[in-house]
Write a protein that holds these residues in place. Structure first.
Motif, PDB file in Angstrom:
ATOM      1  N   PRO A  73       0.806  -1.224   0.000  1.00 48.50           N
ATOM      2  CA  PRO A  73       0.000   0.000   0.000  1.00 48.50           C
ATOM      3  C   PRO A  73       0.840   1.276   0.000  1.00 48.50           C
ATOM      4  CG  PRO A  73      -0.610  -1.431   1.833  1.00 48.50           C
ATOM      5  CD  PRO A  73       0.584  -2.017   1.185  1.00 48.50           C
ATOM      6  N   LEU A  74       2.101   1.166   0.328  1.00 47.74           N
ATOM      7  CA  LEU A  74       2.938   2.360   0.417  1.00 47.74           C
ATOM      8  C   LEU A  74       3.370   2.882  -0.946  1.00 47.74           C
ATOM      9  CD1 LEU A  74       5.199   1.450   3.448  1.00 47.74           C
ATOM     10  CD2 LEU A  74       3.211   2.931   3.412  1.00 47.74           C
ATOM     11  N   GLY A  75       3.267   2.071  -1.986  1.00 44.58           N
ATOM     12  CA  GLY A  75       3.597   2.521  -3.336  1.00 44.58           C
ATOM     13  C   GLY A  75       5.033   2.983  -3.472  1.00 44.58           C
ATOM     14  N   ALA A  76       5.206   4.261  -3.797  1.00 44.19           N
ATOM     15  CA  ALA A  76       6.534   4.814  -4.065  1.00 44.19           C
ATOM     16  C   ALA A  76       7.419   4.863  -2.823  1.00 44.19           C
ATOM     17  CB  ALA A  76       6.403   6.203  -4.657  1.00 44.19           C
ATOM     18  N   TRP A  77       6.834   4.794  -1.650  1.00 45.34           N
ATOM     19  CA  TRP A  77       7.635   4.862  -0.426  1.00 45.34           C
ATOM     20  C   TRP A  77       8.610   3.707  -0.312  1.00 45.34           C
ATOM     21  CZ3 TRP A  77       8.546   8.894   2.411  1.00 45.34           C
ATOM     22  CH2 TRP A  77       7.664   9.953   2.355  1.00 45.34           C
ATOM     23  N   ARG A  78       8.301   2.570  -0.918  1.00 50.60           N
ATOM     24  CA  ARG A  78       9.238   1.448  -0.834  1.00 50.60           C
ATOM     25  C   ARG A  78      10.544   1.794  -1.536  1.00 50.60           C
ATOM     26  NH1 ARG A  78       5.300  -2.067  -4.227  1.00 50.60           N
ATOM     27  NH2 ARG A  78       5.641  -1.098  -6.230  1.00 50.60           N
ATOM     28  N   PHE A  79      10.482   2.626  -2.591  1.00 43.25           N
ATOM     29  CA  PHE A  79      11.703   3.059  -3.262  1.00 43.25           C
ATOM     30  C   PHE A  79      12.510   4.005  -2.371  1.00 43.25           C
ATOM     31  CE2 PHE A  79       8.761   2.084  -6.771  1.00 43.25           C
ATOM     32  CZ  PHE A  79       9.472   1.014  -7.314  1.00 43.25           C
ATOM     33  N   VAL A  80      11.818   4.821  -1.605  1.00 40.13           N
ATOM     34  CA  VAL A  80      12.490   5.715  -0.653  1.00 40.13           C
ATOM     35  C   VAL A  80      13.186   4.890   0.427  1.00 40.13           C
ATOM     36  CG1 VAL A  80      12.127   7.529   1.065  1.00 40.13           C
ATOM     37  CG2 VAL A  80      10.886   7.595  -1.103  1.00 40.13           C
ATOM     38  N   VAL A  81      12.544   3.827   0.880  1.00 41.70           N
ATOM     39  CA  VAL A  81      13.134   2.954   1.898  1.00 41.70           C
ATOM     40  C   VAL A  81      14.389   2.294   1.352  1.00 41.70           C
ATOM     41  CG1 VAL A  81      12.761   0.848   3.248  1.00 41.70           C
ATOM     42  CG2 VAL A  81      10.963   2.564   3.109  1.00 41.70           C
ATOM     43  N   VAL A  82      14.315   1.764   0.136  1.00 44.41           N
ATOM     44  CA  VAL A  82      15.481   1.115  -0.481  1.00 44.41           C
ATOM     45  C   VAL A  82      16.583   2.136  -0.726  1.00 44.41           C
ATOM     46  CG1 VAL A  82      16.315  -0.086  -2.535  1.00 44.41           C
ATOM     47  CG2 VAL A  82      14.170  -0.774  -1.485  1.00 44.41           C
ATOM     48  N   ALA A  83      16.249   3.312  -1.221  1.00 46.53           N
ATOM     49  CA  ALA A  83      17.254   4.346  -1.479  1.00 46.53           C
ATOM     50  C   ALA A  83      17.948   4.769  -0.188  1.00 46.53           C
ATOM     51  CB  ALA A  83      16.608   5.555  -2.145  1.00 46.53           C
ATOM     52  N   SER A  84      17.201   4.883   0.894  1.00 43.80           N
ATOM     53  CA  SER A  84      17.809   5.224   2.186  1.00 43.80           C
ATOM     54  C   SER A  84      18.786   4.143   2.623  1.00 43.80           C
ATOM     55  CB  SER A  84      16.720   5.389   3.256  1.00 43.80           C
ATOM     56  OG  SER A  84      15.850   6.413   2.911  1.00 43.80           O
ATOM     57  N   GLY A  85      18.420   2.895   2.418  1.00 45.80           N
ATOM     58  CA  GLY A  85      19.314   1.785   2.751  1.00 45.80           C
ATOM     59  C   GLY A  85      20.583   1.806   1.918  1.00 45.80           C
ATOM     60  N   VAL A  86      20.438   2.112   0.632  1.00 42.19           N
ATOM     61  CA  VAL A  86      21.607   2.179  -0.254  1.00 42.19           C
ATOM     62  C   VAL A  86      22.543   3.305   0.165  1.00 42.19           C
ATOM     63  CG1 VAL A  86      22.326   2.660  -2.636  1.00 42.19           C
ATOM     64  CG2 VAL A  86      20.461   1.060  -2.192  1.00 42.19           C
ATOM     65  N   VAL A  87      21.972   4.445   0.543  1.00 40.82           N
ATOM     66  CA  VAL A  87      22.798   5.571   1.007  1.00 40.82           C
ATOM     67  C   VAL A  87      23.571   5.172   2.273  1.00 40.82           C
ATOM     68  CG1 VAL A  87      22.706   7.890   2.013  1.00 40.82           C
ATOM     69  CG2 VAL A  87      21.431   7.370  -0.062  1.00 40.82           C
ATOM     70  N   LEU A  88      22.901   4.513   3.214  1.00 44.54           N
ATOM     71  CA  LEU A  88      23.574   4.082   4.441  1.00 44.54           C
ATOM     72  C   LEU A  88      24.692   3.090   4.134  1.00 44.54           C
ATOM     73  CD1 LEU A  88      20.588   3.707   6.907  1.00 44.54           C
ATOM     74  CD2 LEU A  88      22.449   5.349   7.047  1.00 44.54           C
ATOM     75  N   LEU A  89      24.441   2.147   3.238  1.00 42.90           N
ATOM     76  CA  LEU A  89      25.477   1.179   2.859  1.00 42.90           C
ATOM     77  C   LEU A  89      26.638   1.869   2.151  1.00 42.90           C
ATOM     78  CD1 LEU A  89      23.257  -1.788   1.645  1.00 42.90           C
ATOM     79  CD2 LEU A  89      24.648  -1.701   3.717  1.00 42.90           C
ATOM     80  N   GLY A  90      26.335   2.846   1.316  1.00 47.64           N
ATOM     81  CA  GLY A  90      27.397   3.583   0.617  1.00 47.64           C
ATOM     82  C   GLY A  90      28.266   4.394   1.560  1.00 47.64           C
ATOM     83  N   THR A  91      27.638   5.076   2.512  1.00 46.79           N
ATOM     84  CA  THR A  91      28.424   5.869   3.457  1.00 46.79           C
ATOM     85  C   THR A  91      29.257   4.961   4.369  1.00 46.79           C
ATOM     86  OG1 THR A  91      26.558   6.024   4.984  1.00 46.79           O
ATOM     87  CG2 THR A  91      26.883   7.853   3.450  1.00 46.79           C
ATOM     88  N   ALA A  92      28.753   3.768   4.646  1.00 46.00           N
ATOM     89  CA  ALA A  92      29.530   2.820   5.448  1.00 46.00           C
ATOM     90  C   ALA A  92      30.710   2.283   4.643  1.00 46.00           C
ATOM     91  CB  ALA A  92      28.649   1.662   5.911  1.00 46.00           C
TER      92      ALA A  92
END
Length: 72
Positions: A32-51
């Protein structure tokens, strides 16, 4: 220059991996969240990249360092 320390890095990897995996593991919950799942994945990718690079641009702007300063 690195500004992300060891504990910070471990937390970023754990949270980043969880955020990247969450939409796939909880497909029915995130539907039901639609586009928010992409925001969740993008946030995870940013955290992994900064790590991975041990550099956080937000920390640089705010003058924050969680790693010890190397002595030359």
């Amino acid at each position: 220059m690195a500004n992300v320390g060891a504990l910070d890095r471990i937390l970023r990897v754990a949270l980043g991996a969880a955020l990247v995996a969450a939409p796939f593991l909880l497909a029915g919950t995130f539907a039901p969240l639609g586009a928010w799942r992409f925001v969740v994945v993008a946030s995870g990718v940013v955290l992994l990249g900064t790590a991975a690079f041990r550099f956080c641009p937000a920390y640089a702007l705010l003058g924050i360092r969680t790693c010890p300063v190397a002595k030359a």
